[in-house]
Design a protein around this motif. Structure first.
Motif, PDB file in Angstrom:
ATOM      1  N   GLY A   1      -7.764   2.644  11.681  1.00 49.32           N
ATOM      2  CA  GLY A   1      -7.370   3.846  12.412  1.00 49.32           C
ATOM      3  C   GLY A   1      -6.840   4.941  11.502  1.00 49.32           C
ATOM      4  N   GLY A   2      -7.184   4.873  10.222  1.00 47.05           N
ATOM      5  CA  GLY A   2      -6.742   5.908   9.279  1.00 47.05           C
ATOM      6  C   GLY A   2      -5.418   5.593   8.610  1.00 47.05           C
ATOM      7  N   ASN A   3      -4.930   4.381   8.785  1.00 51.76           N
ATOM      8  CA  ASN A   3      -3.629   4.006   8.210  1.00 51.76           C
ATOM      9  C   ASN A   3      -3.552   4.276   6.705  1.00 51.76           C
ATOM     10  OD1 ASN A   3      -1.898   1.650   6.859  1.00 51.76           O
ATOM     11  ND2 ASN A   3      -1.005   2.145   8.844  1.00 51.76           N
ATOM     12  N   THR A   4      -4.643   4.024   5.991  1.00 52.13           N
ATOM     13  CA  THR A   4      -4.646   4.213   4.535  1.00 52.13           C
ATOM     14  C   THR A   4      -5.214   5.575   4.126  1.00 52.13           C
ATOM     15  OG1 THR A   4      -6.731   2.979   4.511  1.00 52.13           O
ATOM     16  CG2 THR A   4      -4.747   1.761   3.904  1.00 52.13           C
ATOM     17  N   ALA A   5      -5.488   6.448   5.100  1.00 51.86           N
ATOM     18  CA  ALA A   5      -6.126   7.736   4.767  1.00 51.86           C
ATOM     19  C   ALA A   5      -5.230   8.612   3.905  1.00 51.86           C
ATOM     20  CB  ALA A   5      -6.501   8.473   6.051  1.00 51.86           C
ATOM     21  N   SER A   6      -3.931   8.471   4.068  1.00 55.22           N
ATOM     22  CA  SER A   6      -3.022   9.359   3.349  1.00 55.22           C
ATOM     23  C   SER A   6      -2.435   8.728   2.089  1.00 55.22           C
ATOM     24  CB  SER A   6      -1.897   9.793   4.291  1.00 55.22           C
ATOM     25  OG  SER A   6      -1.247   8.640   4.787  1.00 55.22           O
ATOM     26  N   LEU A   7      -3.067   7.674   1.595  1.00 56.41           N
ATOM     27  CA  LEU A   7      -2.570   7.031   0.374  1.00 56.41           C
ATOM     28  C   LEU A   7      -2.708   7.947  -0.823  1.00 56.41           C
ATOM     29  CD1 LEU A   7      -3.762   3.306   0.340  1.00 56.41           C
ATOM     30  CD2 LEU A   7      -1.453   4.199   0.603  1.00 56.41           C
TER      31      LEU A   7
ATOM     32  N   GLY B   1       1.199   0.658  16.167  1.00 58.04           N
ATOM     33  CA  GLY B   1       0.050   1.392  15.642  1.00 58.04           C
ATOM     34  C   GLY B   1       0.292   2.874  15.487  1.00 58.04           C
ATOM     35  N   SER B   2       1.502   3.334  15.804  1.00 55.94           N
ATOM     36  CA  SER B   2       1.742   4.785  15.824  1.00 55.94           C
ATOM     37  C   SER B   2       1.719   5.425  14.437  1.00 55.94           C
ATOM     38  CB  SER B   2       3.083   5.087  16.502  1.00 55.94           C
ATOM     39  OG  SER B   2       4.123   4.493  15.745  1.00 55.94           O
ATOM     40  N   ARG B   3       1.811   4.580  13.388  1.00 53.60           N
ATOM     41  CA  ARG B   3       1.838   5.140  12.036  1.00 53.60           C
ATOM     42  C   ARG B   3       0.440   5.465  11.502  1.00 53.60           C
ATOM     43  NH1 ARG B   3       5.476   1.725   8.127  1.00 53.60           N
ATOM     44  NH2 ARG B   3       4.611   0.061   9.373  1.00 53.60           N
ATOM     45  N   CYS B   4      -0.610   5.060  12.198  1.00 58.82           N
ATOM     46  CA  CYS B   4      -1.948   5.384  11.691  1.00 58.82           C
ATOM     47  C   CYS B   4      -2.451   6.660  12.359  1.00 58.82           C
ATOM     48  CB  CYS B   4      -2.919   4.228  11.886  1.00 58.82           C
ATOM     49  SG  CYS B   4      -3.498   4.026  13.555  1.00 58.82           S
ATOM     50  N   GLU B   5      -3.490   7.247  11.772  1.00 59.53           N
ATOM     51  CA  GLU B   5      -3.934   8.580  12.215  1.00 59.53           C
ATOM     52  C   GLU B   5      -4.458   8.583  13.645  1.00 59.53           C
ATOM     53  OE1 GLU B   5      -2.977  10.966  10.405  1.00 59.53           O
ATOM     54  OE2 GLU B   5      -2.381   9.604   8.804  1.00 59.53           O
ATOM     55  N   LEU B   6      -5.031   7.495  14.107  1.00 62.93           N
ATOM     56  CA  LEU B   6      -5.524   7.456  15.493  1.00 62.93           C
ATOM     57  C   LEU B   6      -4.411   7.129  16.492  1.00 62.93           C
ATOM     58  CD1 LEU B   6      -9.028   5.711  15.105  1.00 62.93           C
ATOM     59  CD2 LEU B   6      -8.498   8.142  15.307  1.00 62.93           C
TER      60      LEU B   6
ATOM     61  N   GLY C   1      -3.290  -5.668   1.632  1.00 61.59           N
ATOM     62  CA  GLY C   1      -3.793  -5.899   0.280  1.00 61.59           C
ATOM     63  C   GLY C   1      -4.043  -4.608  -0.476  1.00 61.59           C
ATOM     64  N   ILE C   2      -3.925  -3.471   0.221  1.00 62.33           N
ATOM     65  CA  ILE C   2      -4.178  -2.158  -0.400  1.00 62.33           C
ATOM     66  C   ILE C   2      -2.877  -1.426  -0.673  1.00 62.33           C
ATOM     67  CG2 ILE C   2      -5.244   0.121  -0.068  1.00 62.33           C
ATOM     68  CD1 ILE C   2      -7.251  -1.204   1.823  1.00 62.33           C
ATOM     69  N   ARG C   3      -1.969  -1.483   0.320  1.00 59.99           N
ATOM     70  CA  ARG C   3      -0.721  -0.718   0.182  1.00 59.99           C
ATOM     71  C   ARG C   3       0.494  -1.645   0.303  1.00 59.99           C
ATOM     72  NH1 ARG C   3      -0.694   3.573   4.794  1.00 59.99           N
ATOM     73  NH2 ARG C   3       0.997   4.361   3.551  1.00 59.99           N
ATOM     74  N   SER C   4       1.548  -1.283  -0.388  1.00 57.35           N
ATOM     75  CA  SER C   4       2.739  -2.123  -0.348  1.00 57.35           C
ATOM     76  C   SER C   4       3.488  -1.893   0.966  1.00 57.35           C
ATOM     77  CB  SER C   4       3.648  -1.792  -1.521  1.00 57.35           C
ATOM     78  OG  SER C   4       4.035  -0.440  -1.448  1.00 57.35           O
ATOM     79  N   GLY C   5       4.269  -2.839   1.333  1.00 59.93           N
ATOM     80  CA  GLY C   5       5.121  -2.684   2.509  1.00 59.93           C
ATOM     81  C   GLY C   5       4.454  -3.053   3.815  1.00 59.93           C
ATOM     82  N   ALA C   6       3.150  -3.364   3.766  1.00 63.26           N
ATOM     83  CA  ALA C   6       2.434  -3.634   5.014  1.00 63.26           C
ATOM     84  C   ALA C   6       2.476  -5.109   5.409  1.00 63.26           C
ATOM     85  CB  ALA C   6       1.004  -3.150   4.915  1.00 63.26           C
ATOM     86  N   GLY C   7       3.024  -5.963   4.589  1.00 59.77           N
ATOM     87  CA  GLY C   7       3.084  -7.381   4.939  1.00 59.77           C
ATOM     88  C   GLY C   7       4.144  -8.057   4.107  1.00 59.77           C
ATOM     89  N   GLY C   8       4.329  -9.355   4.324  1.00 59.48           N
ATOM     90  CA  GLY C   8       5.211 -10.112   3.433  1.00 59.48           C
ATOM     91  C   GLY C   8       4.572 -10.146   2.058  1.00 59.48           C
TER      92      GLY C   8
END
Ligand code: NAD
Length: 254
Positions: free
Chosen positions: A248-254, A210-215, A145-152
Motif C-alpha cells: 500500500g505504499g508503505n515503503t514509497a517514502s524510504l 495500516g494508516s501509516r501506508c500511502e493507501l 526486511g527492507i526497513r527497520s522498525g517494522a518487526g522484531g
C-alpha cells in the motif's frame, strides 16, 4: 484467467493467511497444488476450498526439517512428475524484544523457519526445475526486511535474509531459466497478525491499522496472493532477483 493449467505448484504455509489465499487462487487458475503446513487443521480447511477437480497433495511437516523437505519433493515428483512453481511462504514472527533482551533460542527458531526453510525448499526443488529449464520461485519476505522498525529484530533479519537469498538464488539459477523473486507484504490480517488486530479493535484503534501506508489501509491476503501469482506466472517471464513491496505504499517514502 487460467495461467497455471498443467502446472504443479508447492505452497508452504498453505494452512492459513497468505499461503491459503495463494493456494486457492492457484487452484482456481488451473494448477495442481502441493499444500505444506505444520497445521493439519489449517491444511484441511484450505483443501476444502480448492476449486473442483484440483489435483492436490497435502503434507503436515516443518519446513526447517531437511529430511522432510527432501522426502516431500521426492513424493511430489513421484506423484506429479514435475514442479513448476514454488511459493516459500511459511513464516513465524516470534516476540518483539529489544535487541538487548533477545533470546538466542527464539532467534534460531525464527531463522530456521523463515530463512533456512526457504533455502531448503530452493535447494531440493530447484534441481528439478533446472533439469527442465523451467521454473518460478516466489519467496514471501516482508517490508520488515527492507526497513527497520517494522518487526522484531530476529524477524526483520530473517526477512532481509530472504530478500538476499532471493537475489543470490536468482543469480545461481537464472542461466537455467529458473526465476526467483520475492514479495514484501505490508500489514495484512492473517493468523500471524490476529493479536494486533484483536487488540486494536478492542481498544478503538482499528482506524490506525495500516494508516501509516500511502493507501491508508491494511492489505488482504488475496492482494498478496495476486502479486505472488503474477511473479510465478509467465506474465513475469523477464523478472528475476526482485523483491516487490506489496504494501500500500508503505515503503514509497524510504
Ligand atoms: P499465518 O500465520 O496466517 O500463516 C503462516 C502459516 O505458516 C501458518 O499456517 C503456519 O502454521 C505455517 N507455518 C509456520 N511455521 C511453519 C513451519 N515451521 N513449517 C510449516 N508451516 C509453518 O501468517 P501469514 O501472514 O499468512 O504469513 C505468511 C507469510 O507472510 C509469512 O512468511 C509472513 O512472515 C509473511 N508476512 C506476513 C505479513 C502480515 O502482515 N500478515 C506481513 C509481511 C510478511
Amino acid at each position: 484467467m487460467k495461467r497455471f493449467i498443467k502446472k504443479v505448484a508447492i505452497v508452504t504455509g498453505a494452512g492459513s493467511g497468505i499461503g491459503r489465499a495463494t493456494a486457492l487462487r492457484l487452484s482456481r487458475e488451473g494448477a495442481s497444488v502441493v499444500l505444506v503446513d505444520r497445521s493439519e487443521a489449517g491444511l484441511l480447511e484450505t483443501e476444502n476450498g480448492l476449486a473442483e477437480g484440483t489435483r492436490a497433495l497435502k503434507r503436515v511437516m516443518d519446513v526447517s526439517d531437511e529430511a522432510a523437505v527432501q522426502a516431500l519433493v521426492q513424493d511430489v515428483m513421484a506423484t506429479f512428475g514435475q514442479i513448476d512453481v514454488l511459493c516459500n511462504n511459511a513464516g513465524i514472527a516470534g516476540s518483539h524484544p529489544p535487541v538487548t533482551e533477545n533470546d538466542a533460542a527464539e532467534w534460531q527458531q525464527i531463522l530456521a523457519v523463515n530463512l533456512i526453510g526457504t533455502m531448503l525448499f530452493i535447494k531440493h526443488v530447484a534441481p528439478h526445475m533446472q533439469a527442465r529449464k523451467l521454473g518460478a520461485i516466489v519467496n514471501t519476505a516482508s517490508v520488515a526486511g527492507i526497513r527497520s522498525g517494522a518487526g522484531g529484530n530476529a524477524y526483520s533479519a530473517s526477512k532481509a535474509g530472504v530478500i538476499n537469498l532471493t537475489q543470490t538464488a536468482a543469480c545461481d539459477l537464472g542461466s537455467d531459466n529458473v526465476r526467483v523473486n520475492a514479495v514484501c507484504p505490508g500489514l495484512v490480517e492473517t493468523g500471524m497478525t490476529r493479536r494486533v488486530f484483536d487488540y486494536a479493535r478492542a481498544n478503538e484503534k482499528a482506524h490506525k491499522l495500516g494508516s501509516r501506508c500511502e493507501l491508508r489501509r491494511y492489505g488482504a491476503a488475496e492482494e498478496i496472493a495476486a502479486a505472488i501469482l503474477f511473479l510465478a506466472s509467465d506474465d513475469a517471464s523477464y523478472i528475476t532477483g526482485q523483491a516487490l513491496p506489496v504494501d500500500g505504499g508503505n515503503t514509497a517514502s524510504l
